[in-house]
Structures are given as C-alpha cells and as structure tokens.
Design a protein around this motif. Structure first.
Motif, short mmCIF file in Angstrom:
data_model
loop_
_atom_site.label_atom_id
_atom_site.label_comp_id
_atom_site.label_asym_id
_atom_site.label_seq_id
_atom_site.Cartn_x
_atom_site.Cartn_y
_atom_site.Cartn_z
N ASN A 1 19.13 -34.93 -10.99
CA ASN A 1 18.00 -34.30 -10.32
C ASN A 1 18.03 -32.79 -10.42
O ASN A 1 17.07 -32.16 -10.84
N LEU A 2 19.18 -32.24 -10.03
CA LEU A 2 19.26 -30.79 -9.99
C LEU A 2 19.23 -30.18 -11.39
O LEU A 2 18.48 -29.24 -11.65
N ALA B 1 15.81 -30.25 -12.70
CA ALA B 1 14.95 -29.28 -12.03
C ALA B 1 15.22 -27.88 -12.57
O ALA B 1 14.30 -27.10 -12.81
N LEU B 2 16.48 -27.57 -12.78
CA LEU B 2 16.83 -26.25 -13.29
C LEU B 2 16.29 -26.05 -14.70
O LEU B 2 15.76 -25.00 -15.05
N PRO C 1 29.88 -28.97 -5.30
CA PRO C 1 30.65 -28.56 -4.13
C PRO C 1 32.14 -28.71 -4.36
O PRO C 1 32.79 -29.55 -3.76
N LEU D 1 24.59 -26.00 -1.84
CA LEU D 1 23.42 -26.07 -0.97
C LEU D 1 23.79 -26.53 0.43
O LEU D 1 23.25 -26.03 1.42
N ALA D 2 24.74 -27.45 0.53
CA ALA D 2 25.14 -27.92 1.84
C ALA D 2 25.83 -26.80 2.63
O ALA D 2 25.69 -26.70 3.85
N LEU E 1 23.21 -24.70 4.22
CA LEU E 1 22.66 -25.36 5.41
C LEU E 1 23.64 -25.29 6.57
O LEU E 1 23.24 -25.08 7.73
N LEU F 1 12.19 -28.50 -7.95
CA LEU F 1 13.31 -28.18 -7.08
C LEU F 1 13.22 -28.96 -5.77
O LEU F 1 14.20 -29.57 -5.34
N ALA G 1 14.20 -32.46 -6.31
CA ALA G 1 15.63 -32.59 -6.55
C ALA G 1 16.40 -32.49 -5.23
O ALA G 1 17.33 -33.25 -4.98
N LEU G 2 15.97 -31.57 -4.39
CA LEU G 2 16.64 -31.41 -3.10
C LEU G 2 16.47 -32.65 -2.24
O LEU G 2 17.40 -33.12 -1.59
N ALA H 1 16.00 -35.63 -3.20
CA ALA H 1 16.72 -36.77 -3.75
C ALA H 1 18.23 -36.57 -3.72
O ALA H 1 18.99 -37.51 -3.92
N PHE H 2 18.65 -35.36 -3.45
CA PHE H 2 20.07 -35.04 -3.45
C PHE H 2 20.79 -35.77 -2.32
O PHE H 2 20.50 -35.57 -1.15
N GLY I 1 23.86 -35.52 -1.40
CA GLY I 1 24.98 -34.81 -0.79
C GLY I 1 24.72 -34.26 0.60
O GLY I 1 25.65 -33.95 1.33
N PHE I 2 23.44 -34.17 0.98
CA PHE I 2 23.15 -33.58 2.28
C PHE I 2 23.56 -34.48 3.43
O PHE I 2 24.23 -34.06 4.35
N PHE J 1 23.30 -33.39 7.21
CA PHE J 1 21.89 -32.99 7.18
C PHE J 1 21.01 -34.13 6.69
O PHE J 1 21.37 -34.84 5.76
#
Lengths: 229, 229
Positions: free
Chosen positions: A97-98, A101-102, A182, A198-199, A202, B98, B101-102, B104-105, B107-108, B113
């Motif tokens: 995904n990331l 997107a990038l 991470p 990103l975490a 947050l 973006l 992607a966020l 769907a990520f 890891g949060f 989160f």
DNA sequence: AGCTGTGAATGACTTCACAGCA
DNA sequence: TGCTGTGAAGTCATTCACAGCT
C-alpha cells in the motif's frame, strides 16, 4: 566525525527547515511576489523571524536591509544549497500500500525527485503497474540503481523485511535511505538513514493529547496545558 | 513550545523517543526477554545508553540496579505514559493514494490506533472501500467524529485542500492533527499539529548527500515539527 | 523608516562520570 | 560486580537586541 569536512557547517535543525522555506518561497513566486521579509516568511513557514534570518545566514544568502529577500534569488540559493539543481533518482523497495502510494505520488518530481524503480519480492505484485512504473523483482535492484545512478532508496516493506531491504540497497551502493518500516536499521556509518514511523507520529500526538483533561485513568489529573509558540 | 506541566515535565526530544523504546520493548517481549539494560535498549533503539536512562527517569520508571529494566513493567509504564491504555480513534481526510494506504495500513491498530473513518470530497471515491471502511463524504465528518469520539485527524489531501480539511476537523472538535500535506496549517492554539512532508525528508537526505566528503548518520525522528500555533 | 545580519544571552538537550543500590 | 539514576559539564539551538545598511 570531526573529519575535516565542509567549511560551512549548517546546524541540523536549520537543515530540516530549509526545505520548508523553499516550499513557501515557491508559493510566493507563484503569487508573483518578488520580495519577502523574514517575518513574512516565518509566518508562512510556521517559525520565528529570528530563526529564518539565522538559518539563511548560515549559508550566506544575503537579503537586502530595509527590504527583505529577493524571492527568485533565494529560491536559487536554496536549490543550490539543497542540491536540487539536478533531479535525484530514487528507488522504492516494497510495492504494498505505502510503496505504491509513494510511487504514484506526483509531488516528488516537482520537488526534485524522480522515482525510477519500484521492486518487491512478492510475485503477485511484480509486473503490476504503479505510478507509471512496472514493479520489478528485488533482484533487479542492482541494475536499476546502476542504470539510473540512484542516490536514494526508500524502504516501504514490513518491518521483518526492512533490514534485508536496507542491506540490498547498501550493497548496490545507495548511501541515503528513507525508512518507513518501524525498525531501526543497522547500516554502515557512511549511509544516512531517516526514519518515518507513522505510528510513532500518532503516539507523540497521543502523548500530548493525553495530558489534557482526558478521561484516561492516569494518576495525575489535569496539569497545565503546554503549547504556545 | 511544550512549556510543560507542573510536575512531570518530559522534554519534547524525550517524548519523541518513547514510542521507539515502546516498539523495541514489544519486540523484546515477543522474544521472551524479561529484563533489558539501558545499553541493550539503546542499541535496539539506535540511541545512547545515557539517553535511555535519562529519558526513562523523566517519568520515574525505575529499573533495578545491577540488573536493568523489567520488560513487561516498562511496557506498561510506557503504555500508560503514552496514553496507549485505550485505543485512539482516528479519521482520515482524503482517500487518494496516501489516504487509502494509511487506511489499509494494519500497523496502526496493533499500536493503539483505530481508523474509524475515511472521507473525501471526490464523488468518484466516495463509497469505495479502503481498509475495510467505506469512504464517506466530507460532510459526514461531524457525525463520524461525534459517533466514535475521534481524537486524531489525519490530513491526506492535496495542499490546496489541506487548510479546509484542517478547519473542518477543528470545527468537529478534533484537537490533534497529523498533516501529510506540504503546507503549514493555521489552527487554533489548543490544536496540535504534526507535519510529515515526504518531500522534505528526501530533501534533507539530498542535502547531506550533496556534501559528499562529510557523511552523516541521521536517525533522529523529526522533532520541532509539531506546532501549536 | 524598515529590515537584515549577528554577537551575546538564554534555554534545551546530551553526554559525562560517578555515587549508590541490588 | 553490574547497572541504574542523576547532578554537573558540555554541546547545540533559539531568542534577544541592536548595530548597520538601504
């Protein structure tokens, strides 16, 4: 370390702000402004005027007293200083995904960066198109880096694969890595790594949010708010 | 910024590292380790041992001399300190590359989160599914924030729409914003903003890359980016 | 007048080094 | 012995305040 390097030593904190100034100046230029004061630029960049002046003084870009800075000239100076006079080629490792997107993000090219390759290990992703590029196999990394003289590698794989991705990039000769995984990467001293977790971002927000009058079962109740610029 | 509360005043720079320690400790726990020394944790987190000890001392999490820190206990302390004892609800504004992607990520969630909503203005995106959520209209923001008690808003729209997105979030009562748009947001003083500009990260790498004779290793998270203005 | 450039003062963060406890 | 917790020292960054140019 202290090995006699560049004469002009710009503090790290200042370096981190230069791109923001650059961005703001581009906006000003688009608006047709030809001069800007440190105070105005500070307002746009979200910092103090003294900071702007000191930051810019580090690389001797002189403004005009009584007037301010010449926008086009300052843009050129910043471009030169930031090494944006030529495009930097980047390769993205990880087409999830990331990574996708990038790769598809258009904002890079106009800011001096060109994504010349995206690779992955997952056969299900190889061959797909993202951002106008075909996802290649990770074994293609060597060729991509060599062919395009890639300077920057972007790690956008799961944490368990991040170290290996970094190792591959380093082995190909890449010396600058932007790491979205991470994990703390272990790389040779001459390789620079910037981490974007990103975490973590947050969690930093949550930390401050939690110190308001929040209904969290913490021991200490409300304490003075922070904030104030 | 960060004038700090009365009692426990944790330096911003330390706060930015706590999430990293937390992450490393989770790894250690998964490996079955039950104690860790400041030096070992420092190695994992990519910092110095003295920093680890001082950072942890800021909120009085005591280790055992001669032994180290109890991993499970320290995780609990950090969780409490970082406000991760409950899940934070987030909403993402912008369902482009973006934003999707966020959303769907994965890891949060495992880091405390939960993304409870994704909204956009583009009719072509509304109704699509990303990360198990249906993209809603931006007018739904109010309802989503209220229904789920959202604490954090993520701005993932083009720069031209970022200020409006922030205004909407603020109007809904969101006081913490993670901004991915390359723009400085203008928000009330009590709203905290953290900026993540991917092009800025690349430009910082490029700056150092451009000074070839003087390699630099940078592993510090971005601080000073948080605003409160 | 207006605004930059910069030393000097202040403040923040990091590192040192060691006392003190397990 | 081994390792934490912490004052003290040192380094880096920000702010102040004003001289000096336009």
């Amino acid at each position: 370390m202290a090995a006699g390097g560049a004469r002009r030593t710009v503090p790290d904190a200042a370096v981190a702000r230069l791109p923001v100034y650059h961005r703001c100046l581009l906006e000003l230029e688009a608006q047709g402004r030809d001069t800007v004061s440190s105070e105005q630029l500070a307002e746009l960049a979200g910092v103090t005027a003294a900071k702007v002046r000191k930051d810019l003084s580090h690389f001797g870009s002189y403004g005009t007293r009584g007037v301010g800075y010449a926008v086009p000239q300052l843009i050129l100076d910043l471009r030169r200083e930031l090494g944006l006079t030529h495009n930097w080629r980047c390769v993205i490792v990880g087409a999830g995904n990331l990574g996708s997107a990038l790769a598809a993000f258009g904002g890079f090219r106009e800011r001096g960066f060109e994504v010349v390759g995206v690779v992955d290990v997952d056969p299900g992703r190889i061959g797909r198109e993202v951002g106008g590029l075909l996802v290649g196999h990770e074994d293609d990394l060597d060729r991509i880096v060599a062919d395009h003289d890639v300077a920057i590698g972007v790690v956008a794989v799961p944490p368990s694969a991040a170290q290996e991705a970094a190792d591959r990039l380093v082995a190909c000769g890449v010396r600058s890595i932007l790491n979205f995984a991470p994990t703390v990467l272990d790389v040779p001293e001459e390789v620079q790594v910037r981490n974007v977790d990103l975490a973590v971002e947050l969690q930093i927000l949550a930390f401050h949010e939690g110190r308001r009058s929040d209904p969290v079962e913490t021991a200490a109740p409300v304490i003075g708010e922070s904030a104030s610029a």
